[in-house]
Design an enzyme around this catalytic site. Structure first.
Site, PDB file in Angstrom:
ATOM      1  N   TRP A  64      -2.864  -2.661  -1.657  1.00 36.99           N
ATOM      2  CA  TRP A  64      -2.553  -4.080  -1.816  1.00 36.99           C
ATOM      3  C   TRP A  64      -3.368  -4.759  -0.727  1.00 36.99           C
ATOM      4  CZ3 TRP A  64      -0.551  -8.185   0.990  1.00 36.99           C
ATOM      5  CH2 TRP A  64      -0.114  -9.288   0.250  1.00 36.99           C
TER       6      TRP A  64
ATOM      7  N   ASN B 118      -1.625   2.040   5.773  1.00 33.19           N
ATOM      8  CA  ASN B 118      -0.772   0.960   5.266  1.00 33.19           C
ATOM      9  C   ASN B 118      -0.360   0.140   6.474  1.00 33.19           C
ATOM     10  OD1 ASN B 118       1.305  -0.575   4.146  1.00 33.19           O
ATOM     11  ND2 ASN B 118       2.765   1.103   4.116  1.00 33.19           N
ATOM     12  N   GLY B 119      -0.663  -1.159   6.474  1.00 26.53           N
ATOM     13  CA  GLY B 119      -0.326  -2.014   7.614  1.00 26.53           C
ATOM     14  C   GLY B 119      -1.503  -2.897   7.969  1.00 26.53           C
TER      15      GLY B 119
ATOM     16  N   GLU C  14      17.005 -17.771  -8.415  1.00 26.47           N
ATOM     17  CA  GLU C  14      16.679 -16.379  -8.734  1.00 26.47           C
ATOM     18  C   GLU C  14      16.095 -16.272 -10.150  1.00 26.47           C
ATOM     19  OE1 GLU C  14      16.167 -13.799  -7.214  1.00 26.47           O
ATOM     20  OE2 GLU C  14      16.441 -12.151  -8.601  1.00 26.47           O
TER      21      GLU C  14
ATOM     22  N   GLU D 278       7.553 -14.383 -11.275  1.00 25.22           N
ATOM     23  CA  GLU D 278       6.863 -13.154 -10.871  1.00 25.22           C
ATOM     24  C   GLU D 278       6.459 -12.260 -12.020  1.00 25.22           C
ATOM     25  OE1 GLU D 278       8.837 -10.682  -7.934  1.00 25.22           O
ATOM     26  OE2 GLU D 278      10.792 -11.106  -8.757  1.00 25.22           O
TER      27      GLU D 278
ATOM     28  N   LYS E  98       6.052  -4.181  -4.090  1.00 25.60           N
ATOM     29  CA  LYS E  98       7.507  -4.046  -3.981  1.00 25.60           C
ATOM     30  C   LYS E  98       8.003  -4.272  -2.551  1.00 25.60           C
ATOM     31  CE  LYS E  98      11.581  -2.824  -5.584  1.00 25.60           C
ATOM     32  NZ  LYS E  98      12.284  -3.856  -6.360  1.00 25.60           N
TER      33      LYS E  98
ATOM     34  N   ARG F  68       3.807  -0.420  -4.884  1.00 25.73           N
ATOM     35  CA  ARG F  68       3.562  -0.944  -3.540  1.00 25.73           C
ATOM     36  C   ARG F  68       2.238  -1.689  -3.430  1.00 25.73           C
ATOM     37  NH1 ARG F  68       6.905   1.601   0.208  1.00 25.73           N
ATOM     38  NH2 ARG F  68       5.529   0.959   1.881  1.00 25.73           N
TER      39      ARG F  68
ATOM     40  N   CYS G  89       0.845  -1.182   0.000  1.00 20.70           N
ATOM     41  CA  CYS G  89       0.000   0.000   0.000  1.00 20.70           C
ATOM     42  C   CYS G  89       0.891   1.246   0.000  1.00 20.70           C
ATOM     43  CB  CYS G  89      -0.942   0.111   1.197  1.00 20.70           C
ATOM     44  SG  CYS G  89      -2.098  -1.247   1.307  1.00 20.70           S
TER      45      CYS G  89
ATOM     46  N   LYS H 216      12.416 -14.831 -10.970  1.00 16.14           N
ATOM     47  CA  LYS H 216      12.178 -13.718 -11.900  1.00 16.14           C
ATOM     48  C   LYS H 216      11.116 -14.116 -12.912  1.00 16.14           C
ATOM     49  CE  LYS H 216      13.452 -11.046 -10.216  1.00 16.14           C
ATOM     50  NZ  LYS H 216      14.239 -10.982  -9.020  1.00 16.14           N
TER      51      LYS H 216
ATOM     52  N   HIS I 186      16.595 -36.765  -8.365  1.00  7.52           N
ATOM     53  CA  HIS I 186      15.841 -37.187  -7.177  1.00  7.52           C
ATOM     54  C   HIS I 186      14.386 -36.759  -7.249  1.00  7.52           C
ATOM     55  CE1 HIS I 186      19.543 -38.519  -5.275  1.00  7.52           C
ATOM     56  NE2 HIS I 186      20.086 -37.437  -5.818  1.00  7.52           N
TER      57      HIS I 186
HETATM   58  O1  M6R Z   1      13.059  -5.137   0.009  1.00  5.76           O
HETATM   59  P1  M6R Z   1      13.518  -6.533   0.261  1.00  5.76           P
HETATM   60  O2  M6R Z   1      14.808  -6.838  -0.425  1.00  5.76           O
HETATM   61  O3  M6R Z   1      13.556  -6.888   1.715  1.00  5.76           O
HETATM   62  O4  M6R Z   1      12.403  -7.440  -0.411  1.00  5.76           O
HETATM   63  C1  M6R Z   1      12.461  -8.823  -0.317  1.00  5.76           C
HETATM   64  C2  M6R Z   1      11.529  -9.479  -1.309  1.00  5.76           C
HETATM   65  O5  M6R Z   1      10.215  -9.083  -1.082  1.00  5.76           O
HETATM   66  C3  M6R Z   1      11.913  -9.146  -2.750  1.00  5.76           C
HETATM   67  O6  M6R Z   1      13.230  -9.494  -3.034  1.00  5.76           O
HETATM   68  C4  M6R Z   1      10.979  -9.887  -3.732  1.00  5.76           C
HETATM   69  O7  M6R Z   1      11.197 -11.258  -3.672  1.00  5.76           O
HETATM   70  C5  M6R Z   1      11.193  -9.352  -5.149  1.00  5.76           C
HETATM   71  N1  M6R Z   1       9.933  -9.048  -5.729  1.00  5.76           N
HETATM   72  C6  M6R Z   1      11.875 -10.292  -6.045  1.00  5.76           C
HETATM   73  O8  M6R Z   1      12.049  -9.795  -7.318  1.00  5.76           O
END
Ligand code: M6R
Length: 609
Positions: A74, A100-101, A482, A489, A604, A27, A2, A486, A505
């Site tokens: 969000w 937000n929270g 990773e 997401e 984010k 956000r 948010c 990527k 396995h």
């Molecule tokens: O701000 P942060 O690095 O603590 O965030 C951690 C994760 O939320 C963040 O890396 C998330 O997995 C990304 N969207 C990945 O691309």
């Protein structure tokens, strides 16, 4: 999660609010809303969907006023809908709240308020705040907000405006970030710094427990007991351009391309050009404390956790220190065995991730030394840890983390060398050679980026896949994870990362002609074994896309597609190998028509548990 934006000044608030919310859209983006005060009357507009929907609605029916607050959501409590969108109103529609929270005791509060005759319209936790403030109001909005918050458990960043006190915004923070910007005859309120950089670089961060009464020309800050606090605003050096797309179609692509300069900036000032000596004054650890460290624990979430995994390999290899990596959400709820000689390194781009923050608190409570590797200056985790090392990547706006990851790896690499040297695990000569490798890295990253169009072609063959497997060995394993993250997401293709040896396995059962398998096969001691895995995939009809080192002639005959990266040391190969995977995910997502910078359901910064 948010985003909150507020404006109070001598101009129309609406354009500022829309612009600010667009910048905060990363956000959360399932619904949005704005409220303004015009001639002492409240006007509220909200809608489901992105800020562009809200903008269209407001173009048809603009709302005036020089005071306003906005919110991009969000959803946590209550599905995305008009009624659940913020701002939320009290019974008389005299005041509105954006939040937000999470208000953890909202059900109990809601029951009590309803019993006292309050009329609830939404199913959100936030609405209780509006009704509590309404109940507590006796001529002073700030006081009413403070008294309401005394009844609340949970986390919040919130902003309130009211017809009864129309020349101010009241803001409060506990857990979620909130920043006040000071302009000429105008003030701003925002969930992050980049959203208001265009208007001002003079900011005040609200700390947990603090409240603010903001007018156009003045900001008064109070602690939770109502004691006035004297805080000096800080000047932010980020350039406003860095928070714009700069001609790229998406922030993700821009940020992928910023990696050479981001890595250079991360190295700058930390490595002496001639002697290659490393400086990390910001660690806040004495030489003695560094030598005493007998265990390292990395803790983080998501991509930052993958950086921690690479860190485990690097710290064990270069610093010869027992190292573990923990998901922050798991670490905080276990009974981690750590003491004053444990170094807990929290990795976080935003510095606001709720679980990572709680992990830092847990580590501190157990007397461990804590360091944050963080990108956002002055963020909560940066301030909570004993020492903070900034990644200097500049604002990362795309939800999919790219430059934050490679700069995190740069810092971890340097720290592993520093600890290795101090502990006598590596010689001066070895350290110098490792640093030289790092200094030449940004140029190599540039060369990987020159291969973008080839990777775009590879993306064509991949775009209609429904599943994908990423395999790597050693430091290639975190990069496989990773790469898979990527892809998931941004393109919504289901993808899994595995240590290549684990394929037999279980995952091998999935392989057929429809399953693309991305293999990290850069040079190093595990290369031959990885070739074996490629053969196993090919023997079962799988389609293999390999990331290999330049000069590897053999690989082309074994793979369907090869993406070459420049030769580098094994220790630095993750930094190069991840870049083609970022580009691949980006183009697959674009070709599938996905919303790259704001993937569905994501935000984010994850500022709730
Ligand atoms: O701000 P942060 O690095 O603590 O965030 C951690 C994760 O939320 C963040 O890396 C998330 O997995 C990304 N969207 C990945 O691309």
């Amino acid at each position: 999660m948010c985003g909150i934006f507020g404006y109070i000044g001598d101009k129309e608030a609406l354009p500022f609010l829309l612009e600010g919310l667009k910048k905060l859209e990363y956000r959360g983006y399932d619904s949005a809303g704005i409220a303004t005060l015009h001639k002492g009357k409240l006007f509220v507009t909200k809608c489901v969907g992105k800020i562009s929907e809200l903008e269209t609605t407001l173009q048809k029916k603009p709302i005036g006023g020089e005071v306003g607050i906005g919110h991009t959501r969000w959803a946590t409590h209550g599905q995305p809908s008009h009624v659940n969108s913020h701002p939320h109103e009290d019974c008389k529609s005299e005041l509105v709240v954006v939040h937000n929270g999470i208000i953890e005791n909202y059900l109990e509060l809601r029951r009590e308020l309803a019993d006292r005759g309050h009329d609830f319209r939404s199913s959100t936790d936030t609405e209780v705040l509006a009704h509590l403030i309404e109940e507590k109001y006796a001529g002073n909005l700030l006081l009413a907000v403070r008294e309401a918050l005394l009844l609340v458990r949970g986390s919040y960043a919130l902003a309130v405006i009211s017809e009864n006190d129309p020349q101010k915004i009241v803001a409060a923070r506990s857990g979620s970030p909130l920043i006040i910007g000071h302009g000429e005859e105008e003030s701003f309120l925002s969930s992050d710094i980049p959203a208001m950089l265009k208007y001002t670089s003079r900011i005040t961060q609200l700390e947990n427990g603090e409240m603010a009464e903001i007018t156009a020309t003045e900001t008064r800050i109070y602690d939770q007991h109502g004691k006035s606090l004297a805080k000096t605003p800080s000047l932010i050096s980020w350039d406003p351009e860095s928070a714009e797309k700069g001609g790229y179609s998406h922030f993700m692509l821009k940020e992928i391309h910023e990696q050479p300069s981001a890595i250079r900036k991360t190295i700058e000032g930390r490595v002496e050009a001639d002697s290659h000596k490393i400086h990390f004054d910001e660690l806040n650890l004495t030489e003695e404390e560094i030598r005493k460290v007998n265990r390292v624990v990395f803790t983080a979430c998501g991509t930052s956790w993958h950086a921690g995994l690479v860190g485990e390999y690097l710290f064990e290899q270069l610093a010869k220190l027992p190292t573990e990596v923990e998901y922050a959400a798991e670490f905080r709820y276990r009974s981690p065995i750590i003491d004053e000689n444990t170094l807990v390194i929290a990795i976080t781009q935003s510095g606001e991730t709720a679980d990572t923050l709680a992990a830092v608190w847990e580590a501190k409570a157990r007397n461990a030394k804590t360091i944050a590797i963080c990108n956002v200056t002055g963020s909560t985790i940066a301030r909570e840890a004993h020492g903070v090392v900034y990644t200097n990547a500049g604002p990362e706006i795309g939800v999919a983390s790219t430059k934050a990851f490679t700069t995190q790896l740069t810092i971890i690499y340097l720290l592993a060398i520093l600890f290795g040297k101090r502990r006598g695990a590596i010689s001066e000569k070895e350290a110098t050679s490792l640093i030289s490798d790092l200094i030449s890295l940004p140029q190599k990253v540039e060369r990987v980026l020159q291969g973008e169009s080839l990777i775009e072609t590879v993306a064509d063959t991949f775009r209609s896949a429904t599943n994908a497997l990423y395999l790597g060995r050693g430091k290639g394993f975190p990069i496989a994870l990773e790469g898979a993250l990527k892809l998931k997401e941004v393109s919504y293709i289901h993808a899994e990362g595995y240590p290549a040896a684990e394929m037999k396995h279980g995952p091998i059962a999935l392989i057929d002609k429809n399953m693309p398998v991305v293999v990290l096969a850069f040079s190093g001691r595990r290369y031959e074994k990885t070739l074996g895995n490629i053969e196993e995939v090919k023997a079962r009809g799988g389609r293999v896309i390999v990331v290999a080192s330049e000069g590897d002639k053999q690989i082309a005959s074994q793979a369907d597609e090869v993406i070459y990266i420049p030769q580098t040391s094994e220790a630095l190969s993750p930094l190069l190998a991840v870049i083609p995977l970022q580009i691949l995910a980006y183009y697959i997502a674009v070709k599938r028509g996905c919303h790259v910078d704001q993937p569905r359901n994501l935000a984010k910064s994850v500022t709730v548990e």
